[in-house]
Scaffold this motif. Structure first.
Motif, PDB file in Angstrom:
ATOM      1  N   LYS A   1       4.299  12.306  -1.019  1.00 48.30           N
ATOM      2  CA  LYS A   1       3.622  12.967   0.099  1.00 48.30           C
ATOM      3  C   LYS A   1       2.499  12.097   0.658  1.00 48.30           C
ATOM      4  O   LYS A   1       2.246  12.085   1.861  1.00 48.30           O
ATOM      5  CB  LYS A   1       3.058  14.312  -0.385  1.00 48.30           C
ATOM      6  N   MET A   2       1.832  11.361  -0.234  1.00 52.13           N
ATOM      7  CA  MET A   2       0.715  10.520   0.196  1.00 52.13           C
ATOM      8  C   MET A   2       1.204   9.408   1.120  1.00 52.13           C
ATOM      9  O   MET A   2       0.568   9.108   2.141  1.00 52.13           O
ATOM     10  CB  MET A   2       0.017   9.933  -1.029  1.00 52.13           C
ATOM     11  N   ALA A   3       2.334   8.791   0.762  1.00 47.92           N
ATOM     12  CA  ALA A   3       2.907   7.739   1.610  1.00 47.92           C
ATOM     13  C   ALA A   3       3.418   8.314   2.929  1.00 47.92           C
ATOM     14  O   ALA A   3       3.295   7.671   3.985  1.00 47.92           O
ATOM     15  CB  ALA A   3       4.040   7.032   0.877  1.00 47.92           C
ATOM     16  N   GLU A   4       3.963   9.508   2.904  1.00 46.87           N
ATOM     17  CA  GLU A   4       4.463  10.154   4.132  1.00 46.87           C
ATOM     18  C   GLU A   4       3.329  10.388   5.127  1.00 46.87           C
ATOM     19  O   GLU A   4       3.501  10.222   6.337  1.00 46.87           O
ATOM     20  CB  GLU A   4       5.126  11.492   3.790  1.00 46.87           C
ATOM     21  N   ILE A   5       2.172  10.777   4.616  1.00 49.65           N
ATOM     22  CA  ILE A   5       1.019  11.009   5.504  1.00 49.65           C
ATOM     23  C   ILE A   5       0.527   9.688   6.079  1.00 49.65           C
ATOM     24  O   ILE A   5       0.104   9.616   7.236  1.00 49.65           O
ATOM     25  CB  ILE A   5      -0.116  11.717   4.735  1.00 49.65           C
ATOM     26  N   ALA A   6       0.598   8.602   5.290  1.00 46.12           N
ATOM     27  CA  ALA A   6       0.092   7.297   5.737  1.00 46.12           C
ATOM     28  C   ALA A   6       1.042   6.589   6.699  1.00 46.12           C
ATOM     29  O   ALA A   6       0.600   5.788   7.531  1.00 46.12           O
ATOM     30  CB  ALA A   6      -0.174   6.404   4.518  1.00 46.12           C
ATOM     31  N   GLN A   7       2.348   6.857   6.614  1.00 43.87           N
ATOM     32  CA  GLN A   7       3.363   6.125   7.385  1.00 43.87           C
ATOM     33  C   GLN A   7       3.103   6.103   8.899  1.00 43.87           C
ATOM     34  O   GLN A   7       3.181   5.042   9.533  1.00 43.87           O
ATOM     35  CB  GLN A   7       4.750   6.722   7.109  1.00 43.87           C
ATOM     36  N   PRO A   8       2.770   7.236   9.515  1.00 41.02           N
ATOM     37  CA  PRO A   8       2.572   7.223  10.982  1.00 41.02           C
ATOM     38  C   PRO A   8       1.461   6.297  11.457  1.00 41.02           C
ATOM     39  O   PRO A   8       1.486   5.849  12.609  1.00 41.02           O
ATOM     40  CB  PRO A   8       2.242   8.687  11.313  1.00 41.02           C
ATOM     41  N   PHE A   9       0.490   6.004  10.607  1.00 39.99           N
ATOM     42  CA  PHE A   9      -0.582   5.094  11.003  1.00 39.99           C
ATOM     43  C   PHE A   9      -0.011   3.741  11.431  1.00 39.99           C
ATOM     44  O   PHE A   9      -0.514   3.106  12.364  1.00 39.99           O
ATOM     45  CB  PHE A   9      -1.579   4.902   9.851  1.00 39.99           C
TER      46      PHE A   9
ATOM     47  N   VAL B 216       0.827  -1.209   0.000  1.00 41.30           N
ATOM     48  CA  VAL B 216       0.000   0.000   0.000  1.00 41.30           C
ATOM     49  C   VAL B 216       0.859   1.255   0.000  1.00 41.30           C
ATOM     50  O   VAL B 216       0.625   2.192  -0.784  1.00 41.30           O
ATOM     51  CB  VAL B 216      -0.978  -0.008   1.189  1.00 41.30           C
ATOM     52  N   LEU B 217       1.884   1.292   0.848  1.00 37.05           N
ATOM     53  CA  LEU B 217       2.732   2.490   0.911  1.00 37.05           C
ATOM     54  C   LEU B 217       3.478   2.715  -0.402  1.00 37.05           C
ATOM     55  O   LEU B 217       3.639   3.859  -0.847  1.00 37.05           O
ATOM     56  CB  LEU B 217       3.712   2.389   2.074  1.00 37.05           C
ATOM     57  N   ASP B 218       3.934   1.635  -1.039  1.00 41.05           N
ATOM     58  CA  ASP B 218       4.616   1.787  -2.332  1.00 41.05           C
ATOM     59  C   ASP B 218       3.655   2.334  -3.388  1.00 41.05           C
ATOM     60  O   ASP B 218       4.039   3.175  -4.217  1.00 41.05           O
ATOM     61  CB  ASP B 218       5.187   0.441  -2.800  1.00 41.05           C
ATOM     62  N   ALA B 219       2.419   1.845  -3.382  1.00 39.64           N
ATOM     63  CA  ALA B 219       1.429   2.338  -4.349  1.00 39.64           C
ATOM     64  C   ALA B 219       1.127   3.815  -4.107  1.00 39.64           C
ATOM     65  O   ALA B 219       1.028   4.605  -5.057  1.00 39.64           O
ATOM     66  CB  ALA B 219       0.157   1.508  -4.259  1.00 39.64           C
TER      67      ALA B 219
END
Length: 606
Positions: free
Chosen positions: A343-351, A333-336
């Motif tokens: 930026k989208m993956a950076e926002i998702a990473q902390p979850f 998911v993070l790679d996609a």
């Protein structure tokens, strides 16, 4: 005032052993503990602020100038933030284990106390709606700060024709804790407490539903029949819940003089009834070229003349039953997301790193999945019931999309961050599409591509066709309830009337399938919510077509759309992409993406 509530996703599957280290929530970002001084202090602060707000403004809103009204709105936003934080904490603890009586009591007591203290604020929306239109427009011109909140006033004033007397509005507010909220709790606790026995092993609902996508057809059949048995034994309770809530809604709608049972949902979604009707009609007209055509193909792949209900979500014979571990799902998911924009993956990473996801299946945990925004001063939390199926990876992508959306919209503040349901699914469905396309591009063989395309088509049929069938079922149920009490058999008949139409002639329906309406939480928690899924899928398909056409500014426009939260109407949000949801052709464009995938699957048969 707005109290944040979890949003359950109808299509979310359900951790299991061997999947890696599945994360749990860390709710301390909200409060350290239920008995913490911080929780008690916020409850006392809210009580004091509610009292002072009522003392300062009740009966006086029409005397305020622009600066005074802006200050009042800002104080209301502070109240919403505190109340939302308190109830988010109580609610999330409860959903982790809905059969824990202590957690249930803690949430109910918090809700009761907040309902009591906010009862004195009922005047707020009522008096705002009495301010003269011209006077309010002049205040918006005078104060840029106040004008920023105009979308909130617009939504409030959309309810103006349906507003009751102050005394009746006060009664409805006070009665809510023992009305719909109590029946919602009964439904949640009944569902969580159900036990299904497969091969002598007791299972909760989520783990039993998961068997419906097993490769072994006998396991799927056994699960279906056991679900039918248990639901059948409890159908009177579920029928009572639906009868009571539908009647309660009918009474309130009648008093408010709302023209249809759906009107309230359309108003809260800030969407015109004719737009929803165009969507519904486009999908129903497309049943033959979507679900009917696809399931005929699936029957052929499975070597069957007809499909049973336990074949609907069956894997294809050539499909691997490999479980996807948590770390692999996270990376996928993070790679996609990063492939679209880092930026989208950076926002998702902390979850993944900070305890913002609760992933495993546990006894008593609420079924399904959701992303809960909590309040804009904290962060969202995502709940999954992860079992390692490919669809679970898509559910992770979906819920993280909600989370990213909620993080980006937080800068709008508590009152303007929340999107109407029709737009709330945009980032989640887009996140799914990004993940799917990234995986499809890596397909090494024709068979692998076929399996992935078929899986995506099934997900889209579940999101569009199934949800519109759900919407039609709800429309029929609420219309029928207005004519009188519905027996379980009456509700069963309404359910079956939409199933054959939507799924197509290749299906047979086992005895017992008629009670499968019983476990859909949206029918109970959020009447007519379900069309938002189809709205979101159609919207995202149209958006994705623009993205594929190579719009150089697409990412920037997309992030701007998510950052807007609930501050703009769907027409305004879609205009930069050259799209208009009020155009009936808009929905056909979205549906053509699904039929195009089925075209490719049919071509593979040659």
């Amino acid at each position: 005032m707005q109290l944040a509530r979890p949003v359950f996703d109808a299509n979310a599957p359900a951790g299991a052993d061997g999947l890696g280290n599945l994360p749990d929530w860390d709710l301390t970002d909200l409060y350290p503990a239920p008995d913490s001084p911080e929780f008690a202090a916020d409850m006392e602060k809210l009580e004091a602020l509610c009292a002072s707000f009522a003392a300062d403004y009740a009966g006086k809103l029409d005397t305020l100038d622009a600066a005074g009204l802006l200050r009042a709105v800002e104080r209301d936003e502070e109240l919403s933030t505190i109340a939302g934080r308190l109830m988010s904490y109580a609610g999330l603890r409860y959903y982790q284990c809905t059969v824990d009586s202590e957690r249930a009591k803690f949430m109910a007591d918090a809700q009761d106390r907040i309902t009591t203290m906010t009862a004195q604020l009922v005047f707020w929306s009522l008096e705002l709606n009495r301010i003269d239109d011209d006077k309010l427009a002049a205040m918006f011109r005078e104060s840029e700060g106040l004008a920023r909140y105009k979308p909130i006033f617009d939504r409030l004033r959309a309810m103006k024709p349906y507003q009751l007397s102050d005394e009746l509005e006060q009664f409805l507010h006070d009665q809510s804790a023992v009305g719909a909220a109590a029946w919602n709790r009964l439904f949640d606790e009944t569902i969580a407490g159900l036990e299904f026995t497969i091969d002598g092993e007791p299972r909760p609902l989520e783990a039993t539903l998961d068997l419906l996508s097993e490769q072994d057809r006998s396991k799927r059949e056994a699960a279906s029949r056991e679900i039918a048995r248990v639901f059948g034994e409890n159908v009177r309770t579920f029928a009572r819940v639906h009868n009571t809530l539908a009647k309660e809604k009918e009474i309130e709608d009648r008093w408010r003089k709302m023209p249809t049972a759906q009107t309230g949902r359309h108003l809260s979604n800030h969407v015109e009834p004719e737009v929803v009707e165009a969507l519904r009609n486009a999908v129903v007209a497309a049943y033959p070229k979507l679900s009917h055509r696809y399931y005929a193909l699936k029957a052929k792949w499975l070597g069957l003349d007809t499909l049973q209900v336990w074949d609907r979500n069956a894997p294809l014979p050539m499909e691997s039953d490999r479980k996807v571990g948590w770390d692999e799902a996270k990376k996928t998911v993070l790679d996609a997301y990063a492939g679209f924009d880092p930026k989208m993956a950076e926002i998702a990473q902390p979850f993944f790193e900070k305890g913002w996801i609760d992933a495993g299946v546990k006894p008593g945990k609420a079924p399904g999945a959701f992303a809960h925004p909590t309040v804009t001063t904290v962060h969202p939390y995502v709940m999954l019931n992860y079992l390692g199926k490919p669809r679970d990876v898509m559910t992770l992508a979906h819920e993280l999309g909600h989370g990213v959306h909620q993080v980006l919209a937080a800068d709008q503040g508590e009152l303007l961050s929340s999107t109407p349901l029709t737009l709330a699914e945009t980032a989640s469905v887009f996140g799914e599409m990004l993940t799917f396309r990234a995986l499809l591009d890596k397909a090494a063989t024709k068979e692998e591509r076929r399996v992935m395309l078929a899986g995506k088509v099934e997900d889209m049929i579940n999101t569009v066709v199934r949800q519109i069938a759900f919407y039609d079922f709800e429309c029929k149920l609420h219309a029928a309830r207005r004519e009188g009490e519905l027996t379980p058999d009456d509700i069963n008949a309404l359910w079956m009337s939409v199933q054959a139409e939507s799924l197509g002639p290749v299906f047979e329906f086992m005895d017992g399938y008629e009670v499968f309406w019983a476990y859909i939480p949206h029918f109970v928690h959020s009447p007519f919510y379900v069309y938002a899924y189809a709205f979101g899928d159609g919207l995202v398909n149209a958006l994705y077509a623009v993205y594929e056409e190579g719009d150089a500014d697409f990412q920037a426009k997309y992030f701007d759309m998510l950052k807007a939260g609930g501050s703009k109407h769907h027409k305004e949000l879609l205009a930069p992409f050259g799209l208009d949801a009020s155009d009936p052709a808009f929905w056909d464009k979205g549906l053509s993406m699904i039929s195009g995938m089925i075209d490719e699957l049919e071509a593979m048969e040659d």
